[in-house]
Scaffold this motif. Structure first.
Motif, short mmCIF file in Angstrom:
data_model
loop_
_atom_site.label_atom_id
_atom_site.label_comp_id
_atom_site.label_asym_id
_atom_site.label_seq_id
_atom_site.Cartn_x
_atom_site.Cartn_y
_atom_site.Cartn_z
N MET A 1 0.83 -1.17 0.00
CA MET A 1 0.00 0.00 0.00
C MET A 1 0.88 1.23 0.00
O MET A 1 1.87 1.31 0.72
CB MET A 1 -0.91 0.01 1.22
CG MET A 1 -1.65 1.33 1.38
SD MET A 1 -2.68 1.42 2.84
CE MET A 1 -4.25 1.10 2.08
N GLY A 2 0.51 2.24 -0.79
CA GLY A 2 1.24 3.49 -0.86
C GLY A 2 1.05 4.35 0.37
O GLY A 2 0.09 4.18 1.13
N VAL A 3 1.98 5.25 0.56
CA VAL A 3 1.95 6.19 1.67
C VAL A 3 1.90 7.59 1.06
O VAL A 3 2.82 7.98 0.33
CB VAL A 3 3.20 6.03 2.56
CG1 VAL A 3 3.26 7.10 3.63
CG2 VAL A 3 3.25 4.64 3.16
N ILE A 4 0.83 8.33 1.32
CA ILE A 4 0.70 9.68 0.76
C ILE A 4 1.37 10.68 1.69
O ILE A 4 1.05 10.76 2.87
CB ILE A 4 -0.78 10.06 0.51
CG1 ILE A 4 -1.42 9.10 -0.49
CG2 ILE A 4 -0.86 11.50 -0.01
CD1 ILE A 4 -2.88 9.39 -0.81
N LYS A 5 2.30 11.44 1.10
CA LYS A 5 3.08 12.45 1.83
C LYS A 5 2.86 13.79 1.15
O LYS A 5 3.24 13.97 -0.02
CB LYS A 5 4.56 12.11 1.78
CG LYS A 5 4.90 10.73 2.33
CD LYS A 5 6.36 10.41 2.08
CE LYS A 5 6.70 9.02 2.53
NZ LYS A 5 8.12 8.72 2.37
N ALA A 6 2.24 14.73 1.87
CA ALA A 6 1.99 16.06 1.32
C ALA A 6 3.01 17.04 1.88
O ALA A 6 3.33 17.01 3.06
CB ALA A 6 0.58 16.53 1.68
N HIS A 7 3.47 17.92 1.01
CA HIS A 7 4.40 18.98 1.43
C HIS A 7 3.76 20.31 1.07
O HIS A 7 3.28 20.49 -0.04
CB HIS A 7 5.76 18.72 0.80
CG HIS A 7 6.40 19.84 0.06
ND1 HIS A 7 6.96 19.68 -1.16
CD2 HIS A 7 6.59 21.15 0.36
CE1 HIS A 7 7.48 20.81 -1.59
NE2 HIS A 7 7.25 21.72 -0.67
N GLU A 8 3.71 21.19 2.05
CA GLU A 8 3.14 22.52 1.85
C GLU A 8 4.12 23.57 2.33
O GLU A 8 4.69 23.45 3.41
CB GLU A 8 1.83 22.69 2.65
CG GLU A 8 0.72 21.75 2.27
CD GLU A 8 0.07 22.04 0.93
OE1 GLU A 8 0.27 23.15 0.37
OE2 GLU A 8 -0.64 21.16 0.42
N PHE A 9 4.31 24.60 1.53
CA PHE A 9 4.98 25.81 2.00
C PHE A 9 3.90 26.66 2.65
O PHE A 9 2.85 26.89 2.05
CB PHE A 9 5.62 26.57 0.85
CG PHE A 9 6.86 25.93 0.27
CD1 PHE A 9 7.62 25.03 0.99
CD2 PHE A 9 7.26 26.24 -1.02
CE1 PHE A 9 8.77 24.46 0.45
CE2 PHE A 9 8.40 25.69 -1.57
CZ PHE A 9 9.16 24.79 -0.83
N THR A 10 4.15 27.12 3.87
CA THR A 10 3.16 27.90 4.59
C THR A 10 3.83 29.02 5.37
O THR A 10 5.02 28.96 5.67
CB THR A 10 2.32 26.99 5.53
OG1 THR A 10 1.30 27.76 6.16
CG2 THR A 10 3.18 26.31 6.58
N THR A 11 3.04 30.01 5.70
CA THR A 11 3.50 31.09 6.57
C THR A 11 3.15 30.72 8.00
O THR A 11 2.40 29.77 8.24
CB THR A 11 2.80 32.40 6.20
OG1 THR A 11 1.39 32.24 6.39
CG2 THR A 11 3.09 32.80 4.75
N VAL A 12 3.65 31.48 8.97
CA VAL A 12 3.33 31.18 10.36
C VAL A 12 1.84 31.35 10.65
O VAL A 12 1.33 30.76 11.60
CB VAL A 12 4.18 31.99 11.37
CG1 VAL A 12 5.64 31.61 11.27
CG2 VAL A 12 3.99 33.48 11.19
N ASP A 13 1.13 32.12 9.83
CA ASP A 13 -0.32 32.24 10.03
C ASP A 13 -1.11 31.30 9.12
O ASP A 13 -2.31 31.44 8.97
CB ASP A 13 -0.80 33.69 9.90
CG ASP A 13 -0.49 34.35 8.57
OD1 ASP A 13 0.35 33.82 7.81
OD2 ASP A 13 -1.08 35.41 8.29
#
Length: 184
Positions: free
Chosen positions: A1-13
């Motif tokens: 089974m695959g493992v979904i890994k999300a990456h997000e650039f975000t600000t502190v807010d």
């Protein structure tokens, strides 16, 4: 089974939309290595429609000489979650999964051995979180507050419990927080 890994650039807010504000911060080697670990362990990429449509032209014009990430993004099988598209033509090795559906995403995960990477795709990532289908959430938090813009967890989205699985900081002031969803 695959493992979904999300990456997000975000600000502190918590703002995640169109991260042009990241240009004010040097993309350091240590940050590149961190993102490289995510992509290097992935056998597939899953996108929401908007991120796929915006990423295709940007990545397909790059090669290893102009960007070391280009081979991953251009050669890895890409899967688009969209109820409005009728095809996934225009970017090498792209496939249409259709509209978001828990059963469809579960079957997709079951058919992939290894990591499944996503970035951006805020609507998709929020849905995966809500349905317990996201295995790892990687937030790259930039030392900046914008005060407005699309957020990872918009007001009214309800409670989302996460477990801290790792932290690292980079020389440019960005902090990488890794979260998993608690076992049900």
């Amino acid at each position: 089974m695959g493992v979904i890994k999300a990456h997000e650039f975000t600000t502190v807010d918590g703002v995640i939309g169109a991260p042009m504000w990241t240009m004010d911060y040097e993309f350091t080697d240590d940050m590149g290595a961190s993102i490289g670990e995510l992509t290097g362990s992935s056998e597939a990429i899953i996108f929401g429609r908007t991120t796929w449509e915006e990423s295709g032209p940007a990545w397909s014009s790059r090669d290893m000489e102009t960007d070391p990430g280009a081979p991953f993004f251009n050669n890895t099988p890409k899967y688009v979650v969209s109820g409005s598209r009728t095809d996934a033509e225009g970017w090498n090795n792209s496939h249409l999964l259709g509209a978001y559906d828990v059963d469809t995403i579960t079957k997709f995960k079951d058919g992939v051995d290894g990591g499944i990477y996503t970035y951006g795709s805020g609507t998709l990532v929020r849905a995966l979180l809500a349905d317990g289908l996201l295995d790892e959430l990687h937030l790259y938090v930039f030392p900046l507050a914008l005060g407005e813009g699309p957020k990872m967890f918009p007001e009214g989205s309800g409670r989302t419990a996460l477990t801290l699985a790792g932290t690292e900081s980079f020389s440019n002031g960005v902090v990488h927080l890794t979260y998993t969803q608690p076992a049900s």
